[in-house]
Design a protein around this motif. Structure first.
Motif, mmCIF file in Angstrom:
data_model
loop_
_atom_site.group_PDB
_atom_site.id
_atom_site.type_symbol
_atom_site.label_atom_id
_atom_site.label_comp_id
_atom_site.label_asym_id
_atom_site.label_seq_id
_atom_site.Cartn_x
_atom_site.Cartn_y
_atom_site.Cartn_z
ATOM 1 N N ARG A 234 1.428 -1.126 -0.016
ATOM 2 C CA ARG A 234 -0.273 0.201 0.248
ATOM 3 C C ARG A 234 0.971 0.610 0.154
ATOM 4 N NH1 ARG A 234 -4.179 -0.258 4.523
ATOM 5 N NH2 ARG A 234 -2.654 -1.763 5.962
ATOM 6 N N HIS A 235 1.722 1.425 0.356
ATOM 7 C CA HIS A 235 2.497 2.228 0.538
ATOM 8 C C HIS A 235 4.374 1.836 0.706
ATOM 9 C CE1 HIS A 235 -0.350 4.246 2.706
ATOM 10 N NE2 HIS A 235 -0.490 3.466 3.399
ATOM 11 N N PRO A 236 4.438 2.368 -0.565
ATOM 12 C CA PRO A 236 5.961 1.723 -1.133
ATOM 13 C C PRO A 236 7.201 2.866 -0.507
ATOM 14 C CG PRO A 236 4.652 1.843 -3.129
ATOM 15 C CD PRO A 236 3.840 2.152 -2.070
ATOM 16 N N ALA A 237 6.575 4.086 -0.472
ATOM 17 C CA ALA A 237 7.723 4.594 0.621
ATOM 18 C C ALA A 237 7.904 4.306 1.490
ATOM 19 C CB ALA A 237 7.316 6.650 0.213
ATOM 20 N N ARG A 238 7.076 3.761 2.476
ATOM 21 C CA ARG A 238 7.480 3.502 3.574
ATOM 22 C C ARG A 238 8.268 1.596 3.984
ATOM 23 N NH1 ARG A 238 1.516 4.857 6.184
ATOM 24 N NH2 ARG A 238 1.574 7.201 5.367
ATOM 25 N N ALA A 239 8.464 1.169 2.693
ATOM 26 C CA ALA A 239 8.783 0.324 2.141
ATOM 27 C C ALA A 239 10.136 -0.885 2.664
ATOM 28 C CB ALA A 239 7.821 -0.400 1.397
ATOM 29 N N ALA B 221 12.373 -1.902 4.128
ATOM 30 C CA ALA B 221 12.930 -3.572 3.295
ATOM 31 C C ALA B 221 13.241 -4.052 2.175
ATOM 32 C CB ALA B 221 12.115 -4.251 4.493
ATOM 33 N N LEU B 222 11.475 -3.406 1.982
ATOM 34 C CA LEU B 222 11.751 -3.630 0.019
ATOM 35 C C LEU B 222 12.363 -2.478 -0.797
ATOM 36 C CD1 LEU B 222 7.999 -4.558 -0.306
ATOM 37 C CD2 LEU B 222 10.162 -6.093 -1.210
ATOM 38 N N ASN B 223 13.013 -1.976 -0.314
ATOM 39 C CA ASN B 223 13.442 -0.703 -0.944
ATOM 40 C C ASN B 223 15.456 -0.794 -0.617
ATOM 41 O OD1 ASN B 223 11.517 1.000 -1.889
ATOM 42 N ND2 ASN B 223 11.053 1.932 0.280
ATOM 43 N N ARG B 224 15.671 -1.468 0.347
ATOM 44 C CA ARG B 224 16.637 -1.583 0.518
ATOM 45 C C ARG B 224 17.500 -2.924 -0.574
ATOM 46 N NH1 ARG B 224 16.041 -1.118 6.037
ATOM 47 N NH2 ARG B 224 15.603 -2.839 6.266
ATOM 48 N N LEU B 225 15.998 -4.042 -0.828
ATOM 49 C CA LEU B 225 15.965 -4.676 -1.718
ATOM 50 C C LEU B 225 16.453 -4.360 -3.146
ATOM 51 C CD1 LEU B 225 13.880 -7.386 -0.568
ATOM 52 C CD2 LEU B 225 16.483 -7.813 -0.445
ATOM 53 N N GLU C 95 19.791 -4.096 -3.662
ATOM 54 C CA GLU C 95 20.673 -4.953 -3.926
ATOM 55 C C GLU C 95 20.746 -5.132 -5.263
ATOM 56 O OE1 GLU C 95 20.128 -7.443 -0.683
ATOM 57 O OE2 GLU C 95 20.585 -5.594 1.169
ATOM 58 N N HIS C 96 19.214 -5.457 -5.986
ATOM 59 C CA HIS C 96 18.643 -6.340 -7.019
ATOM 60 C C HIS C 96 18.140 -5.121 -7.858
ATOM 61 C CE1 HIS C 96 18.975 -10.089 -4.503
ATOM 62 N NE2 HIS C 96 18.572 -9.274 -3.635
ATOM 63 N N PRO C 97 19.556 -4.399 -9.427
ATOM 64 C CA PRO C 97 19.368 -3.467 -9.839
ATOM 65 C C PRO C 97 18.548 -3.868 -10.959
ATOM 66 C CG PRO C 97 21.923 -3.283 -9.179
ATOM 67 C CD PRO C 97 21.206 -4.307 -8.458
ATOM 68 N N GLY C 98 16.907 -3.462 -11.435
ATOM 69 C CA GLY C 98 16.948 -3.918 -12.960
ATOM 70 C C GLY C 98 16.154 -5.361 -12.498
ATOM 71 N N ARG C 99 15.946 -6.127 -10.973
ATOM 72 C CA ARG C 99 15.618 -6.981 -10.725
ATOM 73 C C ARG C 99 13.810 -6.960 -9.823
ATOM 74 N NH1 ARG C 99 16.895 -12.178 -9.705
ATOM 75 N NH2 ARG C 99 18.929 -11.297 -8.683
ATOM 76 N N LEU C 100 14.039 -6.028 -9.612
ATOM 77 C CA LEU C 100 12.906 -5.825 -7.836
ATOM 78 C C LEU C 100 12.123 -4.162 -8.776
ATOM 79 C CD1 LEU C 100 11.010 -7.116 -5.999
ATOM 80 C CD2 LEU C 100 12.657 -5.923 -4.236
ATOM 81 N N HIS C 101 10.976 -4.373 -8.663
ATOM 82 C CA HIS C 101 10.310 -3.042 -9.355
ATOM 83 C C HIS C 101 9.383 -3.017 -7.867
ATOM 84 C CE1 HIS C 101 12.684 -2.391 -12.422
ATOM 85 N NE2 HIS C 101 11.952 -3.576 -13.063
ATOM 86 N N VAL C 102 8.978 -2.298 -7.434
ATOM 87 C CA VAL C 102 7.877 -1.906 -5.801
ATOM 88 C C VAL C 102 6.741 -1.073 -6.572
ATOM 89 C CG1 VAL C 102 7.455 -1.251 -3.725
ATOM 90 C CG2 VAL C 102 9.743 -2.695 -4.399
ATOM 91 N N LEU C 103 5.831 -1.557 -6.881
ATOM 92 C CA LEU C 103 4.577 -0.479 -7.260
ATOM 93 C C LEU C 103 3.095 -0.747 -6.087
ATOM 94 C CD1 LEU C 103 4.005 -2.085 -10.693
ATOM 95 C CD2 LEU C 103 5.312 0.060 -10.345
ATOM 96 N N PRO C 104 2.696 0.253 -5.870
ATOM 97 C CA PRO C 104 1.531 0.952 -4.694
ATOM 98 C C PRO C 104 0.503 -0.196 -5.055
ATOM 99 C CG PRO C 104 1.011 2.160 -6.263
ATOM 100 C CD PRO C 104 2.748 1.404 -6.587
ATOM 101 N N LEU C 105 -0.609 -0.885 -4.507
ATOM 102 C CA LEU C 105 -1.853 -1.674 -4.749
ATOM 103 C C LEU C 105 -2.067 -1.629 -3.608
ATOM 104 C CD1 LEU C 105 -3.468 -3.590 -6.055
ATOM 105 C CD2 LEU C 105 -1.969 -4.987 -5.225
ATOM 106 N N ASP C 106 -3.248 -1.380 -3.065
ATOM 107 C CA ASP C 106 -4.432 -1.258 -2.221
ATOM 108 C C ASP C 106 -4.883 -2.800 -2.747
ATOM 109 O OD1 ASP C 106 -6.074 -1.309 0.055
ATOM 110 O OD2 ASP C 106 -6.801 0.562 -0.102
ATOM 111 N N LEU C 107 -5.175 -3.593 -1.605
ATOM 112 C CA LEU C 107 -5.851 -5.034 -2.268
ATOM 113 C C LEU C 107 -7.904 -4.530 -2.727
ATOM 114 C CD1 LEU C 107 -5.116 -7.611 -3.203
ATOM 115 C CD2 LEU C 107 -5.329 -8.255 -1.641
#
Length: 237
Positions: free
Chosen positions: A40-45, A47-51, A54-66
């Motif tokens: 829901r809030h990528p800017a606050r994630a 641990a994800l943003n650190r990943l 660490e994995h440039p080009g292979r991980l993208h974080v997108l917003p979603l409110d299920l």
């Protein structure tokens, strides 16, 4: 003989900012997958943003409110900007309202549980269906608490009812996507040491996800519509 390396997949994980979702992302990246992680809030994630770093080009974080169908549509529009299709959709995001007692189950909690745990994964899969590759897989994170055949007491009713409804969604999606050879399964992760499962749970998130991914890897089209635990054992509906 050594096991042949698994072909990297294009995977999407919902609820990926913590718990099982975050562990799915870690292990999929370790397998070499290209991963889209939603929360829901990528800017606050953090641990994800650190990943991501660490994995440039292979991980993208997108917003979603299920629980918001408009958010599903926005994700479907943004997805082609970061990935050219999906081989695996892991519907992991969910909500559990604890402390419910008979006679005191708030309607708002029941509605929220059904919207997030049942309607959400169904509608998201529907919204992303055109991005799923033929022969791909959909894994819906369910729970043994959603097994009608396993009810032993009045426990977490809004969660249990919503997971039972999600299981029906799994069975229906399995039929809808069968002609495209897309297998859809419901998976019970076990009682896991997460914020939702609590510190007294039986297995670690790392062990659960390792077993779940092995089970997913073993799923074939003949398995579509099944309800399995994290070790691949069939569960009663």
């Amino acid at each position: 003989m050594p096991t042949a390396p698994r072909t990297p997949r294009r995977s999407l994980v919902t609820g990926a900012n913590r718990g099982l979702g975050l562990e799915f992302v870690r292990q999929l990246l370790a397998h070499g997958d290209h991963v889209v992680a939603t929360c829901r809030h990528p800017a606050r994630a953090n641990a994800l943003n650190r990943l991501v770093g660490e994995h440039p080009g292979r991980l993208h974080v997108l917003p979603l409110d299920l629980a918001d169908a408009r958010s599903h549509a926005e994700l479907a529009r943004e997805l082609p900007l970061v990935i050219d299709g999906l081989d695996l959709l892991i519907n992991n995001a969910g909500v559990l309202h604890s402390g419910e007692r008979f006679g005191h189950v708030p309607p708002a909690q029941l509605d929220d549980s059904l919207r997030t745990n049942a309607s959400g994964p169904f509608l998201l899969t529907q919204a992303l269906a055109t991005h799923l590759a033929d022969g791909g897989k959909v894994a819906n994170l369910s729970s043994v608490l959603g097994s009608i055949g396993s009810v032993e007491g009045f426990h977490t009713p809004s969660y249990a009812m919503s997971k039972a409804a999600q299981n029906m969604a799994t069975a229906l999606l399995a039929r809808a996507l069968h002609e495209r050879s897309i297998a859809v399964v419901a998976l019970h992760p076990g009682w896991v040491q997460t914020d939702m499962g609590g510190s007294g749970a039986q297995i670690s998130a790392e062990s659960s996800v390792r077993g779940l991914l092995q089970t997913i890897d073993g799923v074939r089209l003949a398995d579509t519509g099944r309800f399995l635990d994290w070790q691949g054992t069939p569960l009663p509906w």
